[in-house]
Design an enzyme around this catalytic site. Structure first.
Site, PDB file in Angstrom:
ATOM      1  N   ASP A 214      -7.309 -19.472 -16.920  1.00  0.00           N
ATOM      2  CA  ASP A 214      -7.547 -19.030 -18.286  1.00  0.00           C
ATOM      3  C   ASP A 214      -8.446 -20.037 -19.007  1.00  0.00           C
ATOM      4  O   ASP A 214      -8.247 -21.249 -18.898  1.00  0.00           O
ATOM      5  CB  ASP A 214      -6.183 -18.952 -18.986  1.00  0.00           C
ATOM      6  CG  ASP A 214      -6.263 -18.295 -20.345  1.00  0.00           C
ATOM      7  OD1 ASP A 214      -6.714 -17.142 -20.408  1.00  0.00           O
ATOM      8  OD2 ASP A 214      -5.881 -18.932 -21.343  1.00  0.00           O
ATOM      9  N   GLU A 276     -12.086 -18.070 -15.770  1.00  0.00           N
ATOM     10  CA  GLU A 276     -12.580 -17.246 -16.877  1.00  0.00           C
ATOM     11  C   GLU A 276     -13.621 -18.091 -17.600  1.00  0.00           C
ATOM     12  O   GLU A 276     -13.276 -19.079 -18.250  1.00  0.00           O
ATOM     13  CB  GLU A 276     -11.442 -16.899 -17.831  1.00  0.00           C
ATOM     14  CG  GLU A 276     -11.922 -16.071 -19.020  1.00  0.00           C
ATOM     15  CD  GLU A 276     -10.972 -16.090 -20.220  1.00  0.00           C
ATOM     16  OE1 GLU A 276     -10.993 -15.121 -20.996  1.00  0.00           O
ATOM     17  OE2 GLU A 276     -10.238 -17.071 -20.396  1.00  0.00           O
TER      18      GLU A 276
HETATM   19  C1  GLC Z   1      -7.964 -15.930 -22.416  1.00  0.00           C
HETATM   20  C2  GLC Z   1      -7.108 -14.715 -22.168  1.00  0.00           C
HETATM   21  C3  GLC Z   1      -6.693 -14.162 -23.487  1.00  0.00           C
HETATM   22  C4  GLC Z   1      -5.898 -15.213 -24.250  1.00  0.00           C
HETATM   23  C5  GLC Z   1      -6.716 -16.479 -24.385  1.00  0.00           C
HETATM   24  C6  GLC Z   1      -5.870 -17.620 -24.847  1.00  0.00           C
HETATM   25  O1  GLC Z   1      -9.173 -15.618 -22.980  1.00  0.00           O
HETATM   26  O2  GLC Z   1      -7.785 -13.799 -21.369  1.00  0.00           O
HETATM   27  O3  GLC Z   1      -5.953 -12.991 -23.356  1.00  0.00           O
HETATM   28  O4  GLC Z   1      -5.577 -14.738 -25.510  1.00  0.00           O
HETATM   29  O5  GLC Z   1      -7.258 -16.872 -23.162  1.00  0.00           O
HETATM   30  O6  GLC Z   1      -5.016 -18.038 -23.822  1.00  0.00           O
END
Ligand code: GLC
Length: 532
Positions: A214, A276
């Site tokens: 994440d 991500e």
């Molecule tokens: C990422 C996740 C999202 C979350 C954020 C904070 O972007 O995909 O859903 O709110 O991180 O953890």
């Protein structure tokens, strides 16, 4: 069972399983509910593994199911090494891992290293210990500005709206790039690093095949936390404003953390990590998938592309260029739990669905790894939820100006005619399900050879069995305006897309699959086709 570097693997090196895998993203809250509380859970997923095998995916990615007060639906983790009772327990997780493997699929899970929950013992200790304490050093606590310290330490904003700082009772402020319930960890602190290693090993020892990291472009913060130009914004589903630097994200020191993660994974052959990474510039993106960092990086260029041949082609070219010199395959995503579902982004209704079908074949024809977001295979649209139902912290944080992401998180319809369509024994799911979704259930779509689900099943089967998908390079054909056609250089598969208003001639070849009916031997508008 622990896999180690010395477990013998016979034969010459084969390409790793994720190289061209199709991952299925399970948004745990919304997939299947086994205990009737209206929220999806681990046993619910286990009960539907047969469906996922039938669909033909290779691997699962589970969104967070760890202990959490659920301020951001599990992305606020209070204990990263336990299952939240809402979703089950560790025994249920072990059963799910074993059964997923028995169904011939891999299982990967989310890892949330940028922040913890404000209920995490470390944060609670930090609050108690007060300013200047060692306990506060695991987070970013600072005094405020101005004579009475009532101005936040810098001008950063939270991704969910409002300032990125919250003041605590004793007057200090702490940093949170997301909700106030998600304090950012201080990654220079040795405890923070050691704890991540422990978490990785904990789940690897339980048999997971990898992680989705994440906010992999977060974690590291610039020394001194200077103010930034407010015009620089990296937001989910947005991209870097090219001329301004967003100091909150993509700081060079983050790569040390990815090297640390990689070192642990290297002890467990066959495991992987995907980050991500909301980083727009190709060369900055590429750095995350260097040989000693992450195996894969999510890029969001297809998510950001319009349904327009030029826009999609640019997204493809830029995605391929970003990984070209890295040895890491490209990754492809049309939707996830943070963005408006693509049926809706493409115009909604029949038009949106037709376009989504066309884009599914484009995505699945591309070289690399594909991520399917649960419900995408059913062609689910985004749902316009009433104000009272909204739960995403964005709604409150933005002063009710941004509705947030709940609309793409509505639970999956499985069977029957009325909500919750087999999602839960309870009539009500955690988000209300539209009355029209009886037509979109898995049950209905399995019977209908023209359904979105049938298209995905067929495409995934062909992708697995046909020769055409080899190699990782593309060559583009000349095509009429509003159209494109590419050929997989290694395998020979041709994929053509028509986003123009008129039917166009097909490239030569034998049709394997089309996203909609053909117009004689012409490719109609809003349609794509696979040929060999
Ligand atoms: C990422 C996740 C999202 C979350 C954020 C904070 O972007 O995909 O859903 O709110 O991180 O953890």
């Amino acid at each position: 069972m622990r896999r180690t570097a010395d477990s013998p693997e016979a034969g010459p090196p084969v390409s790793p399983w994720w190289q061209d895998a199709v991952f299925y993203q399970v948004y745990v809250r919304s997939f299947a509910d086994s205990d009737g509380d209206g929220v999806g859970d681990l046993e619910g997923i286990r009960s539907r593994l047969g469906y996922l095998e039938l669909l033909g995916v290779d691997a699962l990615w589970l969104t967070p199911f760890f202990r959490s007060p659920m301020a951001d639906h599990g992305y606020d983790v209070a204990d990263p090494r336990d299952v939240d009772p809402l979703f089950g327990d560790l025994a249920a997780f072990d059963r799910l891992v074993a059964d997923t493997h028995n169904h011939g699929m891999k299982i990967t899970i989310d890892l949330v290293p940028n922040h913890t929950s404000d209920q995490h013992p470390w944060f609670q200790e930090a609050l108690r210990a007060g300013p200047g304490s060692r306990e506060r050093e695991r987070y970013h606590f600072r005094d405020g500005l101005g004579p009475d310290g009532s101005t936040p330490p810098n001008n950063w904003t939270s991704v969910f709206g409002g300032p990125a700082w919250t003041r605590v009772r004793d007057g200090q402020w702490y940093l949170h790039l997301f909700a106030p319930q998600q304090p950012d960890l201080h990654w220079e602190h040795p405890d923070v690093r050691a704890d991540l290693v422990q978490t990785l090993r904990f789940w690897l020892d339980r048999g997971v095949d990898g992680f989705r990291i994440d906010v992999a472009h977060g974690m590291a913060k610039p020394p001194g936390l200077p103010d930034m130009d407010p015009r620089a914004v990296t937001i989910m589903a947005g991209s870097n404003a090219p001329d301004f630097v967003d100091l909150r994200f993509d700081n060079d020191e983050v790569h040390d953390i990815h090297r640390l993660i990689r070192k642990v994974l290297d002890d467990y052959p066959g495991t992987m990590a995907v980050g991500e990474i909301w980083v727009d510039q190709e060369e900055r993106f590429a750095a995350y998938v260097r040989p000693d960092e992450l195996h894969l990086g999510f890029n969001f260029k297809l998510v950001e592309a319009e349904f327009d041949a030029d826009s999609v082609r640019r997204a493809i070219d830029r995605s391929l260029a970003a990984v070209e010199s890295t040895g890491s395959p490209a990754t492809w995503t049309l939707s996830n739990h943070d963005v408006v579902r693509h049926v809706t982004r493409y115009g909604g209704g029949e038009l949106g669905t037709r376009r989504a079908r066309a884009m599914a074949l484009v995505e699945l024809a591309l070289p690399g790894t594909t991520y399917i977001y649960n419900g995408e295979e059913l062609g689910l649209p985004n749902v316009d939820l009433p104000d009272w139902a909204l739960q995403d912290p964005t709604w409150e944080r933005s002063g009710h100006t941004q509705r947030g992401r709940d609309g793409c998180r509505v639970p999956l319809p499985w069977e029957g005619e009325i909500p919750s369509y087999g999602f839960s024994r309870a009539g009500a799911a955690w988000l209300p399900m539209p009355p029209q979704w009886g037509a979109l259930t898995v049950e209905k779509q399995l019977e209908d050879p023209e359904s979105m689900l049938s298209l995905y099943r067929h495409a995934l089967e062909i992708r697995k069995t046909a020769q055409g998908f080899g190699g990782d390079e593309l060559e583009w054909y000349g095509a009429p305006p509003g159209c494109f056609a590419f050929r997989r250089k290694g395998g020979g598969l041709i994929c053509a897309l028509n986003t123009s208003a008129a039917s166009v001639p097909l490239p030569p070849g034998e049709i394997l699959l089309s996203s909609g009916p053909m117009d004689g031997n012409q490719l109609p508008p809003e349609t794509s086709v696979w040929l060999v």
